[in-house]
Design an enzyme around this catalytic site. Structure first.
Site, PDB file in Angstrom:
ATOM      1  N   LYS A  66     -44.581  15.494  16.042  1.00 20.53           N
ATOM      2  CA  LYS A  66     -45.744  14.425  16.723  1.00 20.53           C
ATOM      3  C   LYS A  66     -45.348  13.845  17.629  1.00 20.53           C
ATOM      4  O   LYS A  66     -45.897  12.292  18.368  1.00 20.53           O
ATOM      5  CB  LYS A  66     -45.941  12.942  15.501  1.00 20.53           C
ATOM      6  CG  LYS A  66     -47.160  13.797  14.180  1.00 20.53           C
ATOM      7  CD  LYS A  66     -46.939  13.312  13.058  1.00 20.53           C
ATOM      8  CE  LYS A  66     -47.465  13.041  11.871  1.00 20.53           C
ATOM      9  NZ  LYS A  66     -48.408  14.098  12.313  1.00 20.53           N
ATOM     10  N   LYS A 122     -29.591  19.265  15.980  1.00 18.05           N
ATOM     11  CA  LYS A 122     -29.249  17.320  16.085  1.00 18.05           C
ATOM     12  C   LYS A 122     -27.240  17.825  16.473  1.00 18.05           C
ATOM     13  O   LYS A 122     -26.969  17.195  17.389  1.00 18.05           O
ATOM     14  CB  LYS A 122     -29.625  16.923  14.934  1.00 18.05           C
ATOM     15  CG  LYS A 122     -30.494  16.276  14.976  1.00 18.05           C
ATOM     16  CD  LYS A 122     -31.452  14.802  14.230  1.00 18.05           C
ATOM     17  CE  LYS A 122     -32.617  15.057  14.241  1.00 18.05           C
ATOM     18  NZ  LYS A 122     -33.443  13.472  13.429  1.00 18.05           N
ATOM     19  N   ASP A 164     -32.521   6.970  15.538  1.00 12.63           N
ATOM     20  CA  ASP A 164     -33.067   7.316  14.414  1.00 12.63           C
ATOM     21  C   ASP A 164     -32.358   6.057  12.626  1.00 12.63           C
ATOM     22  O   ASP A 164     -33.004   5.749  13.056  1.00 12.63           O
ATOM     23  CB  ASP A 164     -32.134   8.690  13.881  1.00 12.63           C
ATOM     24  CG  ASP A 164     -32.810   9.606  13.705  1.00 12.63           C
ATOM     25  OD1 ASP A 164     -34.196   9.546  14.782  1.00 12.63           O
ATOM     26  OD2 ASP A 164     -32.459  10.769  13.962  1.00 12.63           O
ATOM     27  N   TYR A 223     -42.590  11.193   5.571  1.00 16.32           N
ATOM     28  CA  TYR A 223     -43.926  11.031   5.839  1.00 16.32           C
ATOM     29  C   TYR A 223     -44.692  11.832   5.355  1.00 16.32           C
ATOM     30  O   TYR A 223     -44.222  13.109   5.505  1.00 16.32           O
ATOM     31  CB  TYR A 223     -44.244   9.633   6.460  1.00 16.32           C
ATOM     32  CG  TYR A 223     -44.015  10.964   7.936  1.00 16.32           C
ATOM     33  CD1 TYR A 223     -42.405  10.799   8.691  1.00 16.32           C
ATOM     34  CD2 TYR A 223     -45.600  11.817   8.758  1.00 16.32           C
ATOM     35  CE1 TYR A 223     -42.906  11.597  10.107  1.00 16.32           C
ATOM     36  CE2 TYR A 223     -44.736  12.439   9.269  1.00 16.32           C
ATOM     37  CZ  TYR A 223     -43.605  12.400   9.975  1.00 16.32           C
ATOM     38  OH  TYR A 223     -43.314  13.302  10.878  1.00 16.32           O
TER      39      TYR A 223
END
Ligand code: NDP
Length: 283
Positions: free
Chosen positions: A17, A67, A103, A224
């Site tokens: 997103k 990451k 984060d 989520y």
């Protein structure tokens, strides 16, 4: 002038997103940017980043599974990226590739500012000892909780994280606040319980005693979705207030946006729009 270009780079990445979030931030702050998805081959992260930079790219967000590769590629690291051992934001500045990790800051902003739940002086339980838990560790400690208990399925990994927390802690009081536990040995109630395991991806719940929750607790799941996760349903059934990680996603993006553009976007509307889109897509 052509827009400054940014990407979110991952594999897979189409679900991210981040382009929608950054487009909203840019519209709101009148920043002339172009932000897209970039799918990198699993063995071709560095090449993809370097050719994007060569083509004029200004920065990138980095998601699963890159990451750690981003951490290795950065030529300069922020202290919080160094502490997290992982990078989710890259900024290209001349020859420098700056690596940051937003984060943990996003998590804190969502709990403290958006949910209005203080961490200072509170008893906090961190479930999990993977990358997300590690990234949350220093930002959580900086909030000065009364106690921070790290519990993980593999207890040895929780102990490794505690050792890391001890290295990162700025004083002896901070060191004394960090403890570890197995899930089953958890004792008493916590003010804030953060699920940083990936159990929710499989609709699993870390097997913690229900007594960790009271009606005054905040249960937070970094994951989520359109529906509450199994962990949040379990916590709600035992009286806790619940919150998922959508706000963390938006807040970590806001910190990255500010790093790149020097202007802090407002997040509430973007979060409300994303929540509404998630709920609509599920109905
Ligand atoms: P890792 O793979 O690095 O770590 C996974 C952790 O989950 C380990 O501690 C592992 O325990 C534990 N675990 C896995 N399955 C179970 C289970 N069934 N029961 C109990 N514990 C389990 O993952 P990450 O740390 O990268 O990600 C964790 C979560 O955080 C993911 O759901 C991810 O989507 C979310 N996240 C959300 C963000 C946001 O912006 N909202 C940002 C970053 C992450 P063990 O050590 O025993 O294997």
């Amino acid at each position: 002038m052509p827009p400054d270009r940014y990407v979110v780079i991952g594999n897979p990445v189409a679900h991210s997103k981040s382009p929608a979030i950054h487009a909203s931030f840019a519209a709101q702050t009148a920043q002339h940017i172009d932000y897209r998805h970039l799918l990198a081959p699993l063995d071709g992260f560095a090449e993809a980043v370097l050719s994007f930079r060569q083509a004029g790219g200004k920065g990138a967000n980095v998601t699963v599974p890159f990451k750690l590769d981003a951490f290795a590629l950065a030529t300069r690291l922020t202290p919080r990226a160094q502490a997290a051992g992982a990078v989710n934001t890259l900024k290209f500045d001349g020859d420098t590739i700056l690596g940051d990790n937003t984060d943990g800051q996003g998590l804190i902003a969502d709990i403290v500012r958006n949910a209005g739940v203080a961490i200072k002086g509170k008893r906090v339980l961190l479930l999990g000892a993977g990358g997300a838990a590690r990234g949350a560790l220093l930002p959580l400690l900086e909030q000065e909780p009364k106690e921070l208990v790290i519990a993980n399925r593999t207890v040895a990994k929780a102990q490794e994280l505690m050792a890391l927390a001890h290295q990162q802690a700025q004083n002896a009081a901070m060191v004394a606040r960090v403890k570890t536990s197995s899930f089953s040995a958890l004792d008493g109630a916590f003010d804030v319980v953060i699920n940083a395991t990936s159990a929710s991806l499989h609709e699993d719940v870390p097997p913690v005693p229900s007594t960790v929750f009271t009606t005054a607790s905040l249960a937070y799941d970094m994951m989520y979705g359109a529906q509450p996760t199994a962990f949040l349903r379990f916590a709600a059934a035992h009286g806790a207030q619940v919150r998922d990680g959508l706000g963390m996603l938006v807040e970590q993006a806001a910190v990255a946006f500010e790093l790149w553009r020097g202007v802090a976007p407002a997040t509430a509307t973007v979060l409300a729009e994303l929540r509404s889109a998630l709920t609509t897509s599920a109905s």
